[in-house]
Write an enzyme that holds these catalytic residues in place. Sequence first.
Site, PDB file in Angstrom:
ATOM      1  CG  HIS A 179      12.512  20.672 128.747  1.00 58.53           C
ATOM      2  ND1 HIS A 179      13.654  19.900 128.693  1.00 58.53           N
ATOM      3  CD2 HIS A 179      12.139  20.872 127.446  1.00 58.53           C
ATOM      4  CE1 HIS A 179      13.956  19.667 127.426  1.00 58.53           C
ATOM      5  NE2 HIS A 179      13.063  20.245 126.645  1.00 58.53           N
ATOM      6  CB  CYS A 215      14.978  19.092 124.114  1.00 61.26           C
ATOM      7  SG  CYS A 215      14.334  20.692 123.642  1.00 61.26           S
ATOM      8  CB  SER A 268       7.998  20.819 128.971  1.00 63.08           C
ATOM      9  OG  SER A 268       8.490  21.416 127.801  1.00 63.08           O
TER      10      SER A 268
END
Lengths: 374, 483
Positions: free
Chosen positions: A320, A81, A202
């Site tokens: 995301h 991420c 998210s």
Amino acid sequence: MYIKGVGMTKFGAQTSTSQELVYEAVLEALEDADFKIGDIDAVVTSSIDTESNGERQRLFSSVVSSILKKKVPIVTATAVCGGGGAALWTANKLDYDNVLVVGVEKLLSNNSMNITDEIMMAAERIYEQTEGLNFPAQNALVAQQYMLKYGATTDDFALVAYKNHKNAFFNPKARFYKKEVTLKQIKKSPVVASPLRLFDCSLSVNGAAAAILTKDKSDVEIIGSSLFVDRLSTFESEDMTSWQATTLAANEAYNQAGITPNDVDVVEIHDAFTSVELISYEDLGFCKKGEGKELIRKGITNLDGKLPVNTSGGLKAKGHPISATGISQIYELVKQIRGESGERQVSNIKYALAQNIGGAGSSVSVHILKRVSS
Amino acid sequence: MIIRWVCGKCNKKWIYPIEKCVYCKGDITKQKGTKIKVVGVTKVFIPSPMHPIIPYNILLLQDEFGNRIPRKTMKDYKIGDNFILQKAKTKDAVAVVKVKYDIYEAIKEATGLLNGIELNADDKILIKPSIIAAAYPYQAVNTNPDFLNALLSVLFELGIKKENVIVAEQALIGSDATDAASKSGILEVCKKNGIEFVDISKGPFEEVESDGYKFRIFKEAMNRKVINSPIMKTNFQLVISGAQENLSRLVDEKTQREMYFDNIEKTLPKLAKAIPDVFTIADATNGMQAQGPLALGEPAFLNLILASRNATALDSVFCEISMLEIPPNNTLIKGIDVKDVEVVGNELDALKYPIKSANPHDSAHPDIKIIDGKACPACLNIMHNLISKLIGLRGTEINLVIGSMLTEDMLKGRERLVVLGDCAIKKMDELNIKSVARINENIDEIEQLVLLKKMLTTEGQPKITAVDKVKSKMKKLLSKVIS
């Protein structure tokens, strides 16, 4: 380095291939910079090689070379991420005049079980994966420790989600653009991993984001760029409620920039979970430890607050797409600095900060951008 | 127990086993926390492939040194609760322990949960790993050498003398045990620890009767305490190769053939009863899934140690954990109802996730399907060797019929039957079912290969002609001349 141009796809459930997503984001960044692809001297890419999306395409730098018809140094920086931020950090270190940074993920292309599993591969295999510690569960344990230690509540988490959804409402690139979400909806959403609810998490989406860094002066300068990597598992940390990689990266970035947290005007925080946003307020130095909840309760981080956070909608409501996230944060801040953010525009920005996290505080980059006066 | 590897000089801690401190080069010791409290709990409502049963809880556990680990459980706990693993109360209990980078500790924990292996320092031990074929450890065909090494350390720590321990096994009939032990890494572990490796096929054996069935059992297995150490694998014949199947190589070749001929699912439990003292500690660290038990299967990173005094109970628990479907007529795994088995260490539901099962009809060749009447290891070995040599050669689908436990139902509607092995040929005659070809097990491998190749590459109902037989004999002769 300066940021000359930015581009990103809409974040969503589109069926485009990774190549198409990259192409779209890069094209916008080139147009934004008024550059031709021939002007680019090097490329830094980021992607996690998602297996579950069926692409099975591992040598991503060469894929990018094929799409862009570029025979230049192309390197891939991955940090799950936090990959976008790591790619930007890498590009900023390269000694080239013009560097393209692009992050992409085609994540939303399988059933939720397999996507959960895909993301869980970023957790420690023996201690975490085999114990079912997927990312919501991992962050739930952190959130619980945080609540116990500092008295934060699930209502505070809900306020974070509500704020970010309100911001995403105005962002045409966000997954939740023009989609209204109420505080009641957030608080009534199903529990995913107690105490975290669905709206604390998210959004897994597809998307790409790109930025062009130049040595030539432009309207946005990178004045702080820091990356720190810490342990993989949160349970290894002495204090699970403060992520050292963030504090280290933030301190270094502030020192490079010669500013303090008080100077920052707008922030994009890695709100993979609402609890992470609160913890990050503290780790980035915007308040003392344990006081993150006060910032959200008092509306300080709202769009009209003293320190607007996640004006894009954040990972929570913009979406995301793993490796694209860090660069999409830069996209938002550049647009904010230039005054191009429309209904979500923050006024009088001089300094903007982006925090991008890989894992549960395992790999953190902090970038500080400055508006350059013409 | 929570383990950390700690530098004796600078006190830095690792969650992974290391030998030297990278900072000060200090020696590393294990810090083992045993007073464990629950300091965090989350209830998880989203499934994933490895954790399909929801909701489940994950505890954040902390020991007296402040070290923490997460742990999955289906039980409800509160923050502040003590976390204590209950020891077995029944003799047939099965312990299931997850390996946290340390197989030795996992074996100790598993045996401890069963109140110890009950060994005296002067006891003579026979360790029976699974070493069925020459294969590298990563292929997960044989018991993992790291597992054996850890097991030996546990035994030595109990005071067992190395001169009183042997590691004994025989490979599948037709394969060489020492070759297999060498390639598997087991032989090296034996040498390193000063332990003798014994090829069971060389005997001696003694005749033992159990439930009316006569076995010729390896004498050492009757005179020593047996530590049964199979690797847990899928098996296209028996669903799994596990604790029970591993015991089948404690008898001589003739008995093995007879056991399969007389229905291995019925004879194996009788054999298990015949061996006086067996304690199973099974290696499911890197087990096998899909087309096991040979190298056609895939390694499965299961990360588990299972232990029990009851081999059937252990196999049943493994199948339950792995969510393998057991055919209704399978008496081997269903010899015990898993609901009646006490499981200690980890809870069954917290461990369950599906591994790939073996398809009983698939072979390594897409055009060769198998109809298995529980063939003995000798025929299995021949079959695997023959098929492996035909890979890449496409043809018309054939059904390779093996084993003695064939029924009309199994063969109904199947065409182009090629019968392999004397037991299958005999049974086909009994059933009066026609085949397109018969391949005896006592003819040379080259002849067998020529015959099978013709069956595969010829349309319709090919027959083996006198010319084919001459050709195969000439090929055999030629290969002898060349070699």
